[in-house]
Design an enzyme around this catalytic site. Structure first.
Site, mmCIF file in Angstrom:
data_model
loop_
_atom_site.group_PDB
_atom_site.id
_atom_site.type_symbol
_atom_site.label_atom_id
_atom_site.label_comp_id
_atom_site.label_asym_id
_atom_site.label_seq_id
_atom_site.Cartn_x
_atom_site.Cartn_y
_atom_site.Cartn_z
ATOM 1 N N SER A 151 0.817 -1.211 0.000
ATOM 2 C CA SER A 151 0.000 0.000 0.000
ATOM 3 C C SER A 151 0.854 1.266 0.000
ATOM 4 O O SER A 151 2.022 1.252 0.403
ATOM 5 C CB SER A 151 -0.920 0.024 1.222
ATOM 6 O OG SER A 151 -1.654 -1.175 1.304
HETATM 7 N N1 SAH Z 1 -0.691 -5.201 3.938
HETATM 8 C C1 SAH Z 1 0.097 -5.507 2.765
HETATM 9 C C2 SAH Z 1 -0.576 -5.140 1.461
HETATM 10 C C3 SAH Z 1 -1.734 -5.982 1.209
HETATM 11 S S1 SAH Z 1 -2.222 -6.244 -0.446
HETATM 12 C C4 SAH Z 1 1.461 -4.877 2.825
HETATM 13 O O1 SAH Z 1 1.750 -4.127 3.774
HETATM 14 O O2 SAH Z 1 2.269 -5.156 1.936
HETATM 15 C C5 SAH Z 1 -3.599 -7.266 -0.036
HETATM 16 C C6 SAH Z 1 -3.234 -8.666 0.347
HETATM 17 O O3 SAH Z 1 -4.435 -9.276 0.816
HETATM 18 C C7 SAH Z 1 -2.750 -9.510 -0.823
HETATM 19 O O4 SAH Z 1 -1.501 -10.070 -0.528
HETATM 20 C C8 SAH Z 1 -3.840 -10.564 -0.971
HETATM 21 O O5 SAH Z 1 -3.355 -11.822 -1.372
HETATM 22 C C9 SAH Z 1 -4.413 -10.632 0.428
HETATM 23 N N2 SAH Z 1 -5.774 -11.163 0.550
HETATM 24 C C10 SAH Z 1 -6.833 -11.009 -0.262
HETATM 25 N N3 SAH Z 1 -7.910 -11.660 0.217
HETATM 26 C C11 SAH Z 1 -7.509 -12.241 1.388
HETATM 27 C C12 SAH Z 1 -8.170 -13.041 2.361
HETATM 28 N N4 SAH Z 1 -9.453 -13.400 2.242
HETATM 29 N N5 SAH Z 1 -7.467 -13.455 3.441
HETATM 30 C C13 SAH Z 1 -6.159 -13.108 3.591
HETATM 31 N N6 SAH Z 1 -5.478 -12.354 2.696
HETATM 32 C C14 SAH Z 1 -6.155 -11.917 1.621
#
Ligand code: SAH
Length: 240
Positions: free
Chosen positions: A91
């Site tokens: 993000s």
């Molecule tokens: N917080 C992260 C950025 C997240 S991007 C950072 O600091 O880098 C969003 C992430 O959520 C992705 O890696 C995606 O695979 C994950 N995601 C999507 N749906 C999800 C779910 N139901 N449970 C866990 N992770 C999930």
């Protein structure tokens, strides 16, 4: 005392070889990440209204360039999200800081993060609370993030591969929940896993272009209140 001219010539050569210009040249090329990070905090985060000094300090301390793929390192302190592979992103720094501030972290807190991704958000909040649980649906990201956090010495984050839409019932309840993927509705299990007095920060929207960052607060009696903060754009939260 007379010096041997050969000794003098060798000493001069050694001086040349170790001289300041020579050794500093490669360093001068490398980006000054500490300086870039300071500028990021002032121009992208404080300037937009994040005031919690603990949050600003955490943003100054966590090396974001360690959380992006090598080809994006030079852009690590720019004002936007970056690809981390498998269609996912780390993000924007401001959004990480804002979500961290909104969850109102306190030293004794236990916080759940849904969507570990690179592990960056987890590393930031980990500096402000006692324990972070972070769940990631893509096993490869979960593993890479866990290894990265370990290498960086972050030892109060537990990472697990799994579906965070369902929360992490074995570790619940939580003082705070950060959902870092965009949901179409607030996942009911996550509300259940929030402690009375706890807060969840979550982007909610029907299309990725119309998400709103929401603060969901559970009062001491268990009553839930929601407020909208700003429009955001996150990758989708998978339901399964
Ligand atoms: N917080 C992260 C950025 C997240 S991007 C950072 O600091 O880098 C969003 C992430 O959520 C992705 O890696 C995606 O695979 C994950 N995601 C999507 N749906 C999800 C779910 N139901 N449970 C866990 N992770 C999930």
């Amino acid at each position: 005392m007379k010096r041997n001219p050969r000794f003098l010539a060798i000493a001069a050569l050694m001086l040349l070889a170790c001289g300041p210009e020579d050794s500093a040249a490669p360093l001068a090329q490398a980006p000054n990440f500490d300086q870039l990070r300071k500028t990021m905090v002032e121009t992208q985060i404080r300037s937009r209204g994040v005031r919690n000094e603990n949050v600003l300090r955490a943003m100054l301390e966590v090396p974001r360039h360690e959380f992006v793929p090598p080809e994006y390192r030079a852009q690590a302190y720019e004002d936007g999200p970056l690809p981390i592979g498998l269609d996912q992103t780390i993000s924007q720094p401001y959004i990480v800081a804002l979500m961290t501030e909104l969850v109102a972290p306190m030293p004794g807190h236990r916080v759940l993060e849904v969507g570990t991704g690179s592990g960056y958000q987890a590393a930031v909040i980990a500096r402000l609370v006692s324990q972070v649980y972070s769940i990631e649906i893509i096993p490869q990201h979960a593993q890479t993030a866990a290894e990265r956090l370990k290498k960086l010495g972050v030892n109060n984050v537990e990472v697990r591969a799994g579906n965070g839409y369902l929360g992490w019932p074995e570790r619940a309840p939580f003082d705070g929940i950060l959902v870092t993927a965009g949901a179409t509705e607030v996942p009911p299990r996550l509300v259940e896993q929030l402690k009375p007095g706890g807060r969840m920060i979550i982007p909610v929207g029907t299309a990725s272009s119309e998400q709103v960052l929401k603060v969901i607060q559970k009062d001491a009696a268990g009553k839930v209140e929601t407020r909208d903060v700003i429009p955001v754009r996150f990758v989708p939260l998978r339901r399964q």
